[in-house]
Enzyme design. Structure first.
Site, PDB file in Angstrom:
ATOM      1  N   ASP A 199       0.751  -1.243  -0.118  1.00 12.21           N
ATOM      2  CA  ASP A 199      -0.006  -0.064   0.191  1.00 12.21           C
ATOM      3  C   ASP A 199       0.983   1.245   0.009  1.00 12.21           C
ATOM      4  O   ASP A 199       1.328   1.774   1.014  1.00 12.21           O
ATOM      5  CB  ASP A 199      -1.100  -0.014   1.193  1.00 12.21           C
ATOM      6  CG  ASP A 199      -2.151   0.990   1.026  1.00 12.21           C
ATOM      7  OD1 ASP A 199      -1.916   1.834   0.220  1.00 12.21           O
ATOM      8  OD2 ASP A 199      -2.942   1.204   1.771  1.00 12.21           O
ATOM      9  N   ALA A 200       1.282   1.749  -1.238  1.00 13.11           N
ATOM     10  CA  ALA A 200       1.908   2.758  -1.271  1.00 13.11           C
ATOM     11  C   ALA A 200       1.328   3.969  -2.158  1.00 13.11           C
ATOM     12  O   ALA A 200       2.107   5.255  -2.200  1.00 13.11           O
ATOM     13  CB  ALA A 200       3.514   2.352  -2.131  1.00 13.11           C
ATOM     14  N   LYS A 201       0.431   3.800  -2.791  1.00 12.12           N
ATOM     15  CA  LYS A 201      -0.337   4.665  -3.578  1.00 12.12           C
ATOM     16  C   LYS A 201       0.493   5.714  -4.367  1.00 12.12           C
ATOM     17  O   LYS A 201       0.192   6.957  -4.192  1.00 12.12           O
ATOM     18  CB  LYS A 201      -1.153   5.493  -2.461  1.00 12.12           C
ATOM     19  CG  LYS A 201      -2.251   4.620  -1.934  1.00 12.12           C
ATOM     20  CD  LYS A 201      -3.203   5.443  -1.119  1.00 12.12           C
ATOM     21  CE  LYS A 201      -4.100   4.660  -0.143  1.00 12.12           C
ATOM     22  NZ  LYS A 201      -3.659   3.903   0.902  1.00 12.12           N
ATOM     23  N   ARG A 202       1.461   5.118  -5.230  1.00 15.09           N
ATOM     24  CA  ARG A 202       2.298   5.897  -6.037  1.00 15.09           C
ATOM     25  C   ARG A 202       1.592   6.404  -7.245  1.00 15.09           C
ATOM     26  O   ARG A 202       0.652   5.818  -7.649  1.00 15.09           O
ATOM     27  CB  ARG A 202       3.637   5.151  -6.238  1.00 15.09           C
ATOM     28  CG  ARG A 202       4.346   4.617  -5.266  1.00 15.09           C
ATOM     29  CD  ARG A 202       4.860   5.926  -4.372  1.00 15.09           C
ATOM     30  NE  ARG A 202       5.989   5.621  -3.568  1.00 15.09           N
ATOM     31  CZ  ARG A 202       6.102   5.527  -2.286  1.00 15.09           C
ATOM     32  NH1 ARG A 202       4.625   5.651  -1.655  1.00 15.09           N
ATOM     33  NH2 ARG A 202       7.190   4.955  -1.368  1.00 15.09           N
TER      34      ARG A 202
END
Length: 267
Positions: free
Chosen positions: A83-86
């Site tokens: 879960d890094a939402k890049r």
């Protein structure tokens, strides 16, 4: 999910959770917290979802803990969703993709959360590398935070909303895949009736919001309708608050998985 139960558990070492576990808000506490979650759950939960930000805040030593967490979780048989939402453009998006989606990368994960709000086309480097590496993406579409509506529900010149456009692009990525494509959407379980949106993207739907944010497994059929079979329900604090006792963590995860299984139609 068929073998281990329909549940994704977040690994979110909030400072408050570290304190609740009797751990310091430091690298030692982070390491003990992460190892405890992996040891308790990685051999029985379908998906573990580390939230990168809670590791990044400790600098390089925190990233080292994240690398170890990913490695050990995957070795125990869990799928790892980073879960890094890049989200960025061009070579920068390519670099983000290589960080998490290149097979020999230290942080290689089975899937990655990404943001399409620089235009869906900006995600192409991540889409292409995910296909090449045999992993997947979860693209923010209809998120549960109130602020998201001002962008996601905005209406384009063709009359469709931004969120509907993201869903349509994902459906195109997954066209022809059997039984499901690898390009999923993030759709909040707290949003209520979403019948105005076509969630039939032939891909998985990550559903955060169960537990601490107020949604329950019983809400899933109403929110997702016919697409509920493809939901990956996510619980983080609802399970993690049961720690640090390993048996309590396992019991909490099992309870949520059983509640989800009871709420969903047979897969």
């Amino acid at each position: 999910m068929d073998e281990r139960g329909p549940l994704c558990v977040g690994i979110d070492p909030h400072a408050s959770l570290l304190a609740d576990w009797g751990l310091g808000d430091d690298i030692g506490g982070l390491e003990r917290f992460s190892r405890a979650v992996v040891d308790a759950l990685a051999d029985r939960v379908a998906v573990l979802k580390p939230q990168s930000a809670f590791f990044e805040r400790f600098g390089s030593r925190g990233i080292a803990v994240l690398e170890k967490t990913v490695e050990e979780a995957r070795a125990a048989g869990a799928l790892v969703l980073m879960d890094a939402k890049r989200g960025d453009i061009g070579s920068t998006m390519s670099a983000y993709a290589e960080t998490f989606l290149r097979k020999d990368a230290p942080l290689f994960a089975d899937a990655l959360t990404v943001s399409p709000y620089l235009g869906y086309g900006s995600l192409r480097p991540a889409v292409d590398l995910a296909r090449q590496s045999g992993c997947g993406l979860f693209v923010l579409a209809l998120t549960s935070n109130p602020e998201g509506a001002e962008i996601q529900h905005a209406v384009r010149s063709d009359g469709s909303t931004v969120a509907a456009t993201v869903l349509a692009r994902l459906a195109a990525e997954n066209a022809g895949a059997d039984p499901l494509g690898s390009f999923g959407a993030v759709v909040g379980a707290t949003l209520g009736d979403l019948s105005a949106y076509d969630l039939g993207i032939n891909g998985p739907l990550l559903a955060p919001g169960i537990g601490a944010q107020g949604a329950t497994p019983r809400d899933l059929p109403e929110v997702f309708g016919a697409a509920v079979r493809n939901v990956v329900p996510n619980v983080s604090r609802g399970v993690l608050r049961a720690g640090p006792d390993p048996s309590a963590l396992r019991s909490a995860a099992t309870r949520f998985a059983d509640e989800v299984r009871a709420a969903l139609p047979s897969r």
